[in-house]
Design a protein around this motif. Structure first.
Motif, mmCIF file in Angstrom:
data_model
loop_
_atom_site.group_PDB
_atom_site.id
_atom_site.type_symbol
_atom_site.label_atom_id
_atom_site.label_comp_id
_atom_site.label_asym_id
_atom_site.label_seq_id
_atom_site.Cartn_x
_atom_site.Cartn_y
_atom_site.Cartn_z
ATOM 1 N N SER A 30 15.277 -6.096 -4.821
ATOM 2 C CA SER A 30 14.621 -4.895 -4.762
ATOM 3 C C SER A 30 13.664 -4.497 -5.808
ATOM 4 N N PHE A 31 12.559 -4.109 -5.476
ATOM 5 C CA PHE A 31 11.371 -3.818 -6.499
ATOM 6 C C PHE A 31 11.388 -2.283 -6.578
ATOM 7 N N THR A 32 11.192 -1.693 -7.897
ATOM 8 C CA THR A 32 10.805 -0.243 -8.131
ATOM 9 C C THR A 32 9.440 -0.437 -8.660
ATOM 10 N N VAL A 33 8.919 0.548 -7.942
ATOM 11 C CA VAL A 33 7.289 0.639 -8.434
ATOM 12 C C VAL A 33 7.041 1.274 -9.725
ATOM 13 N N ASN A 34 6.704 0.632 -10.830
ATOM 14 C CA ASN A 34 6.454 1.405 -12.079
ATOM 15 C C ASN A 34 5.130 2.161 -12.074
ATOM 16 N N THR A 35 5.158 3.388 -12.973
ATOM 17 C CA THR A 35 4.089 3.894 -13.146
ATOM 18 C C THR A 35 3.617 4.091 -14.586
ATOM 19 N N VAL A 36 2.445 3.999 -14.837
ATOM 20 C CA VAL A 36 1.834 3.880 -16.166
ATOM 21 C C VAL A 36 0.807 4.747 -16.449
ATOM 22 N N ALA A 37 0.818 5.669 -17.067
ATOM 23 C CA ALA A 37 -0.297 6.809 -17.214
ATOM 24 C C ALA A 37 -0.352 7.484 -18.503
ATOM 25 N N GLY A 38 -1.369 8.047 -18.787
ATOM 26 C CA GLY A 38 -1.699 8.603 -20.024
ATOM 27 C C GLY A 38 -3.026 9.777 -19.843
ATOM 28 N N MET A 39 -3.169 10.795 -20.561
ATOM 29 C CA MET A 39 -3.943 11.514 -20.618
ATOM 30 C C MET A 39 -4.609 12.284 -21.906
ATOM 31 N N GLN A 40 -5.670 12.806 -22.086
ATOM 32 C CA GLN A 40 -6.046 13.637 -23.246
ATOM 33 C C GLN A 40 -7.014 14.693 -22.684
ATOM 34 N N ASP A 41 -6.527 16.044 -23.252
ATOM 35 C CA ASP A 41 -7.433 17.125 -22.992
ATOM 36 C C ASP A 41 -8.617 17.294 -23.956
ATOM 37 N N VAL A 42 -9.943 17.500 -23.600
ATOM 38 C CA VAL A 42 -10.866 17.762 -24.385
ATOM 39 C C VAL A 42 -11.619 19.063 -24.242
ATOM 40 N N GLU A 86 0.621 -1.245 0.080
ATOM 41 C CA GLU A 86 -0.084 0.065 0.093
ATOM 42 C C GLU A 86 0.914 1.318 0.041
ATOM 43 N N THR A 87 2.157 1.222 0.346
ATOM 44 C CA THR A 87 2.964 2.492 0.540
ATOM 45 C C THR A 87 4.143 2.091 -0.033
ATOM 46 N N GLY A 88 4.882 3.290 -0.494
ATOM 47 C CA GLY A 88 6.261 3.164 -0.813
ATOM 48 C C GLY A 88 6.474 3.033 -2.265
ATOM 49 N N MET A 89 7.508 3.548 -2.826
ATOM 50 C CA MET A 89 7.808 3.339 -4.327
ATOM 51 C C MET A 89 8.920 2.171 -4.582
ATOM 52 N N THR A 90 9.670 1.688 -3.593
ATOM 53 C CA THR A 90 10.459 0.549 -3.585
ATOM 54 C C THR A 90 10.125 -0.373 -2.312
ATOM 55 N N LEU A 102 1.426 -2.307 -19.837
ATOM 56 C CA LEU A 102 1.906 -3.090 -18.489
ATOM 57 C C LEU A 102 2.314 -4.663 -19.160
ATOM 58 N N ASP A 103 1.632 -5.115 -19.814
ATOM 59 C CA ASP A 103 2.015 -6.397 -20.359
ATOM 60 C C ASP A 103 3.468 -6.347 -21.171
ATOM 61 N N THR A 104 3.434 -5.360 -21.801
ATOM 62 C CA THR A 104 4.667 -5.060 -22.719
ATOM 63 C C THR A 104 5.832 -5.110 -21.702
ATOM 64 N N GLN A 105 5.878 -4.315 -21.045
ATOM 65 C CA GLN A 105 6.954 -3.951 -19.753
ATOM 66 C C GLN A 105 7.380 -5.267 -19.220
ATOM 67 N N LEU A 106 6.407 -6.096 -18.861
ATOM 68 C CA LEU A 106 6.856 -7.516 -18.376
ATOM 69 C C LEU A 106 7.615 -8.475 -19.410
ATOM 70 N N LEU A 107 7.370 -8.303 -20.696
ATOM 71 C CA LEU A 107 7.908 -9.001 -21.681
ATOM 72 C C LEU A 107 9.273 -8.375 -22.023
ATOM 73 N N ASN A 108 9.456 -7.227 -22.178
ATOM 74 C CA ASN A 108 10.466 -6.389 -23.038
ATOM 75 C C ASN A 108 10.972 -5.290 -22.121
ATOM 76 N N GLN A 109 10.692 -4.967 -20.985
ATOM 77 C CA GLN A 109 11.473 -3.885 -20.347
ATOM 78 C C GLN A 109 13.097 -4.032 -20.161
ATOM 79 N N GLY A 135 -1.620 3.823 -13.176
ATOM 80 C CA GLY A 135 -1.625 2.677 -12.528
ATOM 81 C C GLY A 135 -0.479 2.378 -11.826
ATOM 82 N N TYR A 136 -0.101 1.635 -10.801
ATOM 83 C CA TYR A 136 1.029 1.132 -10.478
ATOM 84 C C TYR A 136 1.337 -0.363 -10.319
ATOM 85 N N PHE A 137 2.549 -0.613 -10.507
ATOM 86 C CA PHE A 137 2.787 -2.223 -10.674
ATOM 87 C C PHE A 137 4.561 -2.347 -10.494
#
Length: 294
Positions: A61-73, A24-28, A101-108, A268-270
Motif C-alpha cells: 500500500s502506497f501513501t502519497v507524500n506531500t512536500v510543500a513550502g511557502m514564503q510571504d513577501v 492521477e487520483t487518490g492519496m493511496t 524528496l531525496d532525503t525522504q527516500l533515504l531516511n524516512q 509536489g506529490y510522490f
C-alpha cells in the motif's frame, strides 16, 4: 545576473532510481506482489499426484507524500525587485523540494531505504579503517543480493565524504588506488575503482563494476558515536518511485491583500517503496564508516 542561489544538496538518489508517473487520483494506491510462490516436484511414478501448492499474494500500500513550502513577501518587493522575487524564491523552494524528496527516500522512518527492515546487513567494524579493508564489503553486499534476490544489483550510493575516502587511498608505494580517469581505472593493474569527472553529487565512477552515485543527503550522524554514514548497494528496477513531476510553484495574491502581502508557494506529490524485494538492497554500516581522516 550573478545572483548567488542558496547552496543545498539536490536529488541524486531519486534521479538514479528513475521516477515513474504518479497515478492521477487518490492519496493511496496498491501494487500487488507474490509472497509465496507455487511449487513443483518430481513425479516419482506415473499417475502419482503432482505438486499442488497455491501461490500466496498480497499488496503493498502506497501513501502519497506531500512536500510543500511557502514564503510571504510584500507586494512592493514583488513588483519592484530585480531579479523578480517570485522567480528567485520559487526556484529556491523548488530546489528544497528536490532535496526533501531525496532525503525522504533515504531516511524516512520505516520506509527509507537506509532504515527499511529486512535488507541485507554488512558490518564493517574498525577503529582505523582503510579503503582496502572496506573494499571486500562491497563483494559481500553484492553476493547477498545474488543469493537473496537472485538478481544483479546495479547501483552503489554513498556520501561524498566516503567517495573522497576512496579517492585518497594509496598503496604501499603511494600510488592512488582509485585512478582519476575512467578508462585508466578500468585498464590499470589492481585499480580498486575508477572515477570520471569530479562532481559533488551524482554519478562519479564505479566499484566492482557497479556505478557509484554520491549523495550528500545520506546521514553522517549514525551509529553510537553519531559520526557514521552508510553505503547502499541496490537493484534499481526493484524499487518504485512515483512522482507527479516538477513541483508546482505559484503566487497567491489574495491571502494577505489587506496588507499588500503576496504568498509564494511550492508543492509536489510522490510515493515510493523499497519493500517489493527487501533482499535487493544491502546496507554497509559500522564503526569503519565514521568520519574519515585524510
Amino acid at each position: 545576473d550573478e545572483l548567488a542561489d542558496f547552496a543545498r544538496a539536490s536529488r541524486p538518489f531519486a534521479d538514479a532510481l528513475g521516477p515513474r508517473p504518479l497515478p492521477e487520483t487518490g492519496m493511496t494506491f496498491n501494487v500487488p506482489r507474490v509472497t509465496t510462490g507455487a511449487t513443483t516436484a518430481v513425479q516419482a511414478n506415473q499417475n502419482d499426484a503432482i505438486a499442488d501448492t497455491a501461490a500466496v499474494t498480497d499488496y503493498l500500500s502506497f501513501t502519497v507524500n506531500t512536500v510543500a513550502g511557502m514564503q510571504d513577501v510584500s507586494r512592493q518587493l514583488l513588483d519592484r525587485s530585480d531579479p523578480a522575487t517570485d522567480t528567485v524564491i520559487g526556484q529556491d523552494l523548488a530546489a528544497d523540494y528536490a532535496k526533501q524528496l531525496d532525503t525522504q527516500l533515504l531516511n524516512q522512518a520505516t520506509n527509507g531505504i537506509t532504515v527499511l527492515s529486512g535488507t541485507n546487513g554488512v558490518t564493517y567494524t574498525d577503529a582505523t579503517p582503510t579503503a582496502g579493508e572496506l573494499y571486500p564489503k562491497f563483494a559481500d553486499a553484492i553476493q547477498q543480493i545474488w543469493t537473496g534476490r537472485f538478481a544483479q544489483p546495479d547501483l552503489i550510493v554513498m556520501h561524498p565524504r566516503r567517495w573522497a575516502f576512496f579517492l585518497g587511498a594509496l598503496d604501499t608505494t603511494n600510488r592512488p588506488l582509485v585512478v582519476p580517469d575512467a578508462m585508466a581505472g578500468v585498464e590499470a593493474f589492481n585499480a580498486m575503482a575508477s572515477t570520471g569527472a569530479p562532481v559533488p553529487q551524482g554519478l562519479v565512477g564505479q566499484i566492482q563494476g557497479l556505478p557509484v552515485v554520491i549523495d550528500p543527503n545520506i546521514s553522517i550522524t549514525l551509529g553510537a558515536g553519531t559520526n557514521q554514514d552508510v553505503i547502499i548497494v541496490t537493484r534499481r528496477s526493484d524499487q518504485l518511485l512515483f512522482e507527479v513531476g516538477a513541483p508546482t510553484v505559484a503566487v497567491e495574491t489574495g491571502v494577505g491583500s489587506a496588507n499588500l502581502k503576496v504568498r509564494i508557494y511550492a508543492y509536489g506529490y510522490f510515493a515510493f517503496t523499497f519493500a517489493r524485494y527487501v533482499k535487493a538492497t544491502s546496507i554497509i554500516s559500522g564503526t569503519g564508516l565514521a568520519t574519515p581522516t585524510f
